[in-house]
Motif scaffolding. Structure first.
Motif, PDB file in Angstrom:
ATOM      1  N   SER A  25      33.909  40.652  37.720  1.00 29.40           N
ATOM      2  CA  SER A  25      35.252  40.633  38.315  1.00 29.40           C
ATOM      3  C   SER A  25      36.316  40.869  37.244  1.00 29.40           C
ATOM      4  O   SER A  25      37.261  41.643  37.440  1.00 29.40           O
ATOM      5  N   ILE A  63      36.502  44.490  36.403  1.00 30.15           N
ATOM      6  CA  ILE A  63      37.109  45.266  37.489  1.00 30.15           C
ATOM      7  C   ILE A  63      38.636  45.159  37.419  1.00 30.15           C
ATOM      8  O   ILE A  63      39.351  46.156  37.549  1.00 30.15           O
ATOM      9  N   TRP A  64      39.157  43.963  37.208  1.00 25.56           N
ATOM     10  CA  TRP A  64      40.606  43.758  37.187  1.00 25.56           C
ATOM     11  C   TRP A  64      41.283  44.333  35.954  1.00 25.56           C
ATOM     12  O   TRP A  64      42.363  44.886  36.035  1.00 25.56           O
ATOM     13  N   LYS A 118      47.245  40.925  40.735  1.00 28.92           N
ATOM     14  CA  LYS A 118      46.374  42.021  40.294  1.00 28.92           C
ATOM     15  C   LYS A 118      44.983  41.981  40.924  1.00 28.92           C
ATOM     16  O   LYS A 118      44.348  43.026  41.088  1.00 28.92           O
ATOM     17  N   GLY A 119      44.504  40.801  41.235  1.00 33.20           N
ATOM     18  CA  GLY A 119      43.158  40.722  41.786  1.00 33.20           C
ATOM     19  C   GLY A 119      42.836  39.338  42.296  1.00 33.20           C
ATOM     20  O   GLY A 119      43.459  38.353  41.877  1.00 33.20           O
ATOM     21  N   ASP A 150      40.319  44.248  44.005  1.00 32.64           N
ATOM     22  CA  ASP A 150      41.184  44.880  43.013  1.00 32.64           C
ATOM     23  C   ASP A 150      42.388  45.436  43.768  1.00 32.64           C
ATOM     24  O   ASP A 150      42.247  46.355  44.582  1.00 32.64           O
TER      25      ASP A 150
END
Length: 283
Positions: A258, A261-262, A62-63, A95
């Motif tokens: 972060s 964002i994910w 995912k990231g 991402d």
């Protein structure tokens, strides 16, 4: 940690990565929110970077966080780059939903500083002109600082960075100079940011870039070094009655950015900070 067939994987790529503080911080956050995620560190040789990104896409990772030495080269393998990350010229978060790269280092510094004061309209002095300074400088400009002064031993590097920030159109006043002039620059400064490695473990007794006698009580002093927690510069700031901000806060907030964002979820800051402090033996 309960790993299942449905578990979403995020992680860190770099070379080396074994000393990273990110896995305990993020995994504590996932556990606290009951999220089916796990964070893993992957040591990726630079020659394998493209195949690592391709493989991560195939594996539905995912990231990623991205650390040295991949922050620049990885941009070649992404579909989109966040505007400020593009100005900085480096990515530390990916991402995979959009194959988009971000740089959360600068926002991490901003949020650390904003625990104490707003950046808007402030006179900011930054020591250093490397990658961390570059990331922070653009965000300082983006968040409306009144003026920015970049100081470095290699004055040409400071000049180049100052020109890049000024040319971004995000701020009207950017100056540069030698770090030897820091005393004069601090007279009118509201915020001092140190991105140099001075005082970093094991060189904890280095001569700081500024002394207490050069600081005033209204000055906010942020040191990006987080090992040791209280650097020689922050000790001087405390002696001067200035307001210290610890490097662990930047580490915390860049990680939280972060995370958001994910996942699209608000990061549990308190949980992440507690995990960081345990990992750094600050409790």
């Amino acid at each position: 940690m309960n790993i299942k067939g449905s578990t979403n994987i995020v992680g860190l790529i770099g070379h080396p990565v074994e000393h990273s503080f990110s896995p305990p911080m993020h995994n504590a956050a996932f556990e606290a929110l009951g999220m089916d995620y796990a964070y893993v560190a992957f040591d990726v040789d630079p020659s394998d970077l493209k195949s690592a990104i391709d493989g991560a896409k195939s594996l539905d990772i995912k990231g990623f966080n991205v650390t040295i030495p991949h922050k620049i080269q990885v941009m070649d393998y992404l579909d989109e780059i966040d505007e400020v990350a593009g100005l900085i010229g480096a990515v530390n978060t990916i991402d995979f939903k959009e194959m988009k790269g971000y740089n959360t280092d600068g926002i991490g510094a901003i949020k650390a500083i904003e625990e104490v004061t707003s950046v808007k309209d402030k006179n900011v002095v930054i020591a250093g002109a490397g990658g961390a300074s570059r990331a922070i400088s653009f965000y300082i400009a983006k968040y409306g600082a009144g003026s920015l002064t970049i100081l470095n031993r290699n004055v040409r590097k400071a000049q180049n960075l100052a020109e890049d920030v000024l040319n971004s159109g995000l701020i009207d006043s950017v100056k540069s100079g030698s770090i030897s002039t820091i005393n004069d620059c601090l007279i009118d400064a509201d915020i001092l940011i140190d991105t140099t490695p001075v005082g970093m473990h094991p060189h904890i007794n280095d001569e700081p870039i500024a002394l207490a006698e050069d600081m005033h009580e209204d000055l906010v002093v942020f040191d990006a070094v987080y090992n040791p927690n209280e650097t020689v510069l922050l000790k001087e700031a405390i002696e001067a009655g200035a307001k210290p901000i610890y490097g662990i806060k930047m580490l915390l907030y860049q990680g939280a950015e972060s995370f958001e964002i994910w996942t699209g979820k608000k990061a549990p800051i308190d949980v992440m900070e507690e995990a960081l402090r345990k990992t750094l033996n600050l409790e």
